[in-house]
Write an enzyme that holds these catalytic residues in place. Sequence first.
Site, PDB file in Angstrom:
ATOM      1  N   CYS A   1      -7.058  79.399 -97.830  1.00 19.01           N
ATOM      2  CA  CYS A   1      -8.303  79.540 -97.075  1.00 19.01           C
ATOM      3  C   CYS A   1      -7.205  80.439 -95.521  1.00 19.01           C
ATOM      4  CB  CYS A   1      -7.370  77.695 -95.945  1.00 19.01           C
ATOM      5  SG  CYS A   1      -5.687  78.302 -95.072  1.00 19.01           S
TER       6      CYS A   1
ATOM      7  N   CYS B   1      -2.988  73.819 -90.763  1.00 18.24           N
ATOM      8  CA  CYS B   1      -2.936  75.818 -91.041  1.00 18.24           C
ATOM      9  C   CYS B   1      -3.571  76.295 -89.465  1.00 18.24           C
ATOM     10  CB  CYS B   1      -5.111  75.363 -91.640  1.00 18.24           C
ATOM     11  SG  CYS B   1      -6.139  76.376 -91.705  1.00 18.24           S
TER      12      CYS B   1
ATOM     13  N   HIS C   1      -2.833  75.175 -78.283  1.00 17.63           N
ATOM     14  CA  HIS C   1      -3.320  74.901 -79.430  1.00 17.63           C
ATOM     15  C   HIS C   1      -3.141  75.736 -80.469  1.00 17.63           C
ATOM     16  CE1 HIS C   1      -7.451  75.279 -82.288  1.00 17.63           C
ATOM     17  NE2 HIS C   1      -7.004  76.453 -82.566  1.00 17.63           N
TER      18      HIS C   1
ATOM     19  N   HIS D   1      -5.560  73.420 -87.056  1.00 11.53           N
ATOM     20  CA  HIS D   1      -5.864  72.341 -87.874  1.00 11.53           C
ATOM     21  C   HIS D   1      -5.392  71.592 -88.414  1.00 11.53           C
ATOM     22  CE1 HIS D   1      -9.001  73.851 -84.918  1.00 11.53           C
ATOM     23  NE2 HIS D   1      -9.520  72.964 -84.649  1.00 11.53           N
TER      24      HIS D   1
ATOM     25  N   CYS E   1       4.075  72.581 -74.909  1.00 14.99           N
ATOM     26  CA  CYS E   1       3.117  72.967 -74.067  1.00 14.99           C
ATOM     27  C   CYS E   1       1.501  73.105 -73.828  1.00 14.99           C
ATOM     28  CB  CYS E   1       3.159  74.603 -74.292  1.00 14.99           C
ATOM     29  SG  CYS E   1       3.081  75.895 -75.671  1.00 14.99           S
TER      30      CYS E   1
ATOM     31  N   CYS F   1       5.882  79.086 -75.801  1.00 14.21           N
ATOM     32  CA  CYS F   1       7.171  78.181 -75.393  1.00 14.21           C
ATOM     33  C   CYS F   1       8.276  78.019 -75.886  1.00 14.21           C
ATOM     34  CB  CYS F   1       6.344  76.406 -75.077  1.00 14.21           C
ATOM     35  SG  CYS F   1       6.265  75.767 -76.220  1.00 14.21           S
TER      36      CYS F   1
ATOM     37  N   ARG G   1      -2.225  69.982 -95.072  1.00 17.34           N
ATOM     38  CA  ARG G   1      -1.807  71.229 -94.558  1.00 17.34           C
ATOM     39  C   ARG G   1      -2.134  71.409 -93.809  1.00 17.34           C
ATOM     40  NH1 ARG G   1      -6.491  74.436 -94.590  1.00 17.34           N
ATOM     41  NH2 ARG G   1      -8.311  73.040 -95.488  1.00 17.34           N
TER      42      ARG G   1
ATOM     43  N   ASP H   1      -5.918  68.232 -97.585  1.00 18.91           N
ATOM     44  CA  ASP H   1      -5.569  68.709 -98.606  1.00 18.91           C
ATOM     45  C   ASP H   1      -4.223  69.147 -99.608  1.00 18.91           C
ATOM     46  OD1 ASP H   1      -6.319  70.512 -97.397  1.00 18.91           O
ATOM     47  OD2 ASP H   1      -7.888  71.150 -98.018  1.00 18.91           O
TER      48      ASP H   1
ATOM     49  N   CYS I   1       6.135  78.416 -81.428  1.00 22.61           N
ATOM     50  CA  CYS I   1       5.377  78.460 -80.704  1.00 22.61           C
ATOM     51  C   CYS I   1       6.067  79.730 -79.977  1.00 22.61           C
ATOM     52  CB  CYS I   1       5.564  77.306 -79.566  1.00 22.61           C
ATOM     53  SG  CYS I   1       3.767  77.461 -78.691  1.00 22.61           S
TER      54      CYS I   1
ATOM     55  N   CYS J   1       0.919  72.612 -79.594  1.00 24.10           N
ATOM     56  CA  CYS J   1       2.427  72.754 -79.730  1.00 24.10           C
ATOM     57  C   CYS J   1       2.701  71.628 -78.758  1.00 24.10           C
ATOM     58  CB  CYS J   1       3.037  73.244 -78.955  1.00 24.10           C
ATOM     59  SG  CYS J   1       4.701  73.615 -78.798  1.00 24.10           S
TER      60      CYS J   1
END
Length: 171
Positions: free
Chosen positions: A103, A157, A140, A143, A137, A88, A155, A147, A85, A134
Amino acid sequence: MKKLKKIFLVSSVALMHGNIAAQSANFKTKNPYYSKTETAKLKVSNAEWKKILKPELYQVAREAATETAFTGKFYEFDEKGTYYCAVCGNALFLSTSKFATTCGWPSFYEPIRKNSVIYKKDDSHNMVRTEVLCGRCDSHLGHIFDDGPAPTGKRFCMNSVCLDFVPIVKK
Protein backbone atom coordinates in the site's frame (compact mmCIF):
# COMPACT_ATOMS: atom_id res chain seq x y z
CA MET A 1 -7.77 1.73 40.31
CA LYS A 2 -7.04 4.04 37.33
CA LYS A 3 -3.52 4.67 38.62
CA LEU A 4 -3.00 0.93 39.13
CA LYS A 5 -4.02 0.23 35.51
CA LYS A 6 -1.60 2.91 34.33
CA ILE A 7 1.25 1.42 36.37
CA PHE A 8 0.42 -2.05 35.03
CA LEU A 9 0.39 -0.81 31.42
CA VAL A 10 3.73 0.99 31.76
CA SER A 11 5.21 -2.03 33.53
CA SER A 12 3.92 -4.38 30.83
CA VAL A 13 5.38 -2.28 28.02
CA ALA A 14 8.69 -1.99 29.89
CA LEU A 15 8.88 -5.75 30.43
CA MET A 16 8.08 -6.48 26.79
CA HIS A 17 10.60 -4.03 25.41
CA GLY A 18 13.27 -3.46 28.00
CA ASN A 19 13.63 -0.35 30.07
CA ILE A 20 11.73 2.56 28.46
CA ALA A 21 14.11 5.15 29.88
CA ALA A 22 17.09 3.27 28.47
CA GLN A 23 15.40 2.90 25.10
CA SER A 24 14.65 6.58 24.79
CA ALA A 25 17.92 7.89 26.20
CA ASN A 26 19.02 9.08 22.75
CA PHE A 27 15.66 10.70 21.94
CA LYS A 28 15.52 14.46 22.56
CA THR A 29 12.54 16.77 22.08
CA LYS A 30 11.55 20.30 23.02
CA ASN A 31 7.92 19.20 23.13
CA PRO A 32 6.72 19.57 26.77
CA TYR A 33 3.78 17.22 26.10
CA TYR A 34 5.91 14.30 24.83
CA SER A 35 6.00 11.34 27.23
CA LYS A 36 6.40 7.61 26.60
CA THR A 37 4.85 6.80 29.97
CA GLU A 38 1.98 9.28 30.38
CA THR A 39 -1.41 8.18 29.02
CA ALA A 40 -3.67 11.02 30.24
CA LYS A 41 -5.67 12.68 27.47
CA LEU A 42 -4.12 15.93 26.19
CA LYS A 43 -6.09 19.07 25.37
CA VAL A 44 -3.66 21.22 23.37
CA SER A 45 -4.74 23.72 20.73
CA ASN A 46 -3.52 23.44 17.15
CA ALA A 47 -1.99 26.90 17.58
CA GLU A 48 0.18 25.51 20.39
CA TRP A 49 1.04 22.34 18.42
CA LYS A 50 2.07 24.51 15.45
CA LYS A 51 4.66 26.27 17.64
CA ILE A 52 6.11 22.93 18.84
CA LEU A 53 5.99 20.49 15.91
CA LYS A 54 8.07 20.42 12.75
CA PRO A 55 6.02 21.65 9.76
CA GLU A 56 5.82 18.25 8.02
CA LEU A 57 4.63 16.54 11.21
CA TYR A 58 2.13 19.32 11.95
CA GLN A 59 0.67 19.12 8.45
CA VAL A 60 0.02 15.37 8.63
CA ALA A 61 -0.77 14.96 12.35
CA ARG A 62 -2.83 18.08 12.97
CA GLU A 63 -4.21 18.87 9.49
CA ALA A 64 -4.80 15.24 8.39
CA ALA A 65 -2.53 15.42 5.35
CA THR A 66 -0.98 12.23 4.00
CA GLU A 67 2.69 11.64 3.31
CA THR A 68 3.56 10.44 -0.17
CA ALA A 69 3.27 6.67 -0.59
CA PHE A 70 6.48 4.59 -0.52
CA THR A 71 8.53 7.48 0.95
CA GLY A 72 8.09 7.08 4.72
CA LYS A 73 11.02 5.95 6.83
CA PHE A 74 9.07 3.02 8.32
CA TYR A 75 7.47 1.63 5.14
CA GLU A 76 10.03 -1.14 4.57
CA PHE A 77 11.49 -0.97 8.07
CA ASP A 78 11.86 -4.30 9.85
CA GLU A 79 13.39 -3.87 13.32
CA LYS A 80 11.93 -5.15 16.59
CA GLY A 81 10.58 -2.58 19.02
CA THR A 82 7.72 -0.20 19.73
CA TYR A 83 6.13 2.55 17.65
CA TYR A 84 5.01 5.71 19.47
CA CYS A 85 3.05 8.81 18.46
CA ALA A 86 5.60 11.36 17.19
CA VAL A 87 3.43 14.18 18.58
CA CYS A 88 2.90 13.06 22.19
CA GLY A 89 4.87 9.83 22.80
CA ASN A 90 1.82 7.59 23.27
CA ALA A 91 2.60 3.88 22.68
CA LEU A 92 0.77 2.79 19.51
CA PHE A 93 2.03 -0.46 17.94
CA LEU A 94 4.46 -3.30 18.53
CA SER A 95 6.71 -4.33 15.66
CA THR A 96 5.27 -7.84 16.02
CA SER A 97 1.96 -6.51 14.62
CA LYS A 98 3.63 -4.87 11.60
CA PHE A 99 3.30 -6.67 8.28
CA ALA A 100 4.56 -6.27 4.72
CA THR A 101 2.11 -4.63 2.37
CA THR A 102 2.14 -2.98 -1.04
CA CYS A 103 0.00 0.00 0.00
CA GLY A 104 2.97 2.37 0.41
CA TRP A 105 2.73 3.02 4.16
CA PRO A 106 3.71 1.04 7.26
CA SER A 107 0.86 -1.27 8.23
CA PHE A 108 -0.10 -3.00 11.46
CA TYR A 109 -2.90 -5.45 12.29
CA GLU A 110 -3.57 -4.24 15.86
CA PRO A 111 -2.69 -1.41 18.26
CA ILE A 112 -0.62 -2.02 21.40
CA ARG A 113 -3.71 -1.53 23.61
CA LYS A 114 -7.39 -0.82 23.00
CA ASN A 115 -7.33 2.89 23.85
CA SER A 116 -3.97 3.75 22.29
CA VAL A 117 -5.88 4.80 19.17
CA ILE A 118 -9.37 6.14 18.52
CA TYR A 119 -11.47 6.17 15.38
CA LYS A 120 -13.37 8.84 13.46
CA LYS A 121 -15.47 8.73 10.30
CA ASP A 122 -13.64 10.38 7.40
CA ASP A 123 -15.69 11.26 4.34
CA SER A 124 -13.07 13.46 2.67
CA HIS A 125 -11.84 12.95 -0.91
CA ASN A 126 -15.24 11.57 -2.02
CA MET A 127 -14.82 8.33 -0.02
CA VAL A 128 -15.90 7.01 3.33
CA ARG A 129 -13.05 5.72 5.47
CA THR A 130 -12.20 5.33 9.14
CA GLU A 131 -9.51 7.69 10.35
CA VAL A 132 -7.14 6.52 13.09
CA LEU A 133 -6.18 9.13 15.70
CA CYS A 134 -3.79 8.97 18.63
CA GLY A 135 -5.77 8.08 21.75
CA ARG A 136 -3.82 10.61 23.81
CA CYS A 137 -3.45 13.74 21.64
CA ASP A 138 -6.02 13.19 18.86
CA SER A 139 -3.39 13.51 16.13
CA HIS A 140 -4.14 12.02 12.72
CA LEU A 141 -2.09 8.84 12.22
CA GLY A 142 -3.68 7.30 9.12
CA HIS A 143 -6.65 5.06 8.31
CA ILE A 144 -7.86 1.54 9.08
CA PHE A 145 -9.11 -0.94 6.47
CA ASP A 146 -10.64 -4.43 6.57
CA ASP A 147 -8.07 -6.11 4.33
CA GLY A 148 -5.35 -7.03 6.84
CA PRO A 149 -4.01 -10.40 7.95
CA ALA A 150 -5.15 -12.69 10.75
CA PRO A 151 -5.80 -12.55 13.59
CA THR A 152 -7.71 -9.24 13.22
CA GLY A 153 -8.23 -8.83 9.47
CA LYS A 154 -7.42 -5.13 9.98
CA ARG A 155 -4.81 -2.96 8.26
CA PHE A 156 -3.81 0.13 10.20
CA CYS A 157 -2.22 2.13 7.37
CA MET A 158 -0.06 4.74 9.16
CA ASN A 159 1.98 7.77 8.12
CA SER A 160 5.65 7.25 9.05
CA VAL A 161 6.09 10.92 9.92
CA CYS A 162 3.57 10.45 12.76
CA LEU A 163 5.55 7.59 14.29
CA ASP A 164 8.64 7.38 16.50
CA PHE A 165 10.34 4.03 16.88
CA VAL A 166 12.26 2.66 19.85
CA PRO A 167 14.13 -0.60 19.26
CA ILE A 168 14.27 -3.37 21.82
CA VAL A 169 17.36 -2.95 23.97
CA LYS A 170 19.36 -6.15 23.98
CA LYS A 171 20.94 -6.94 27.32
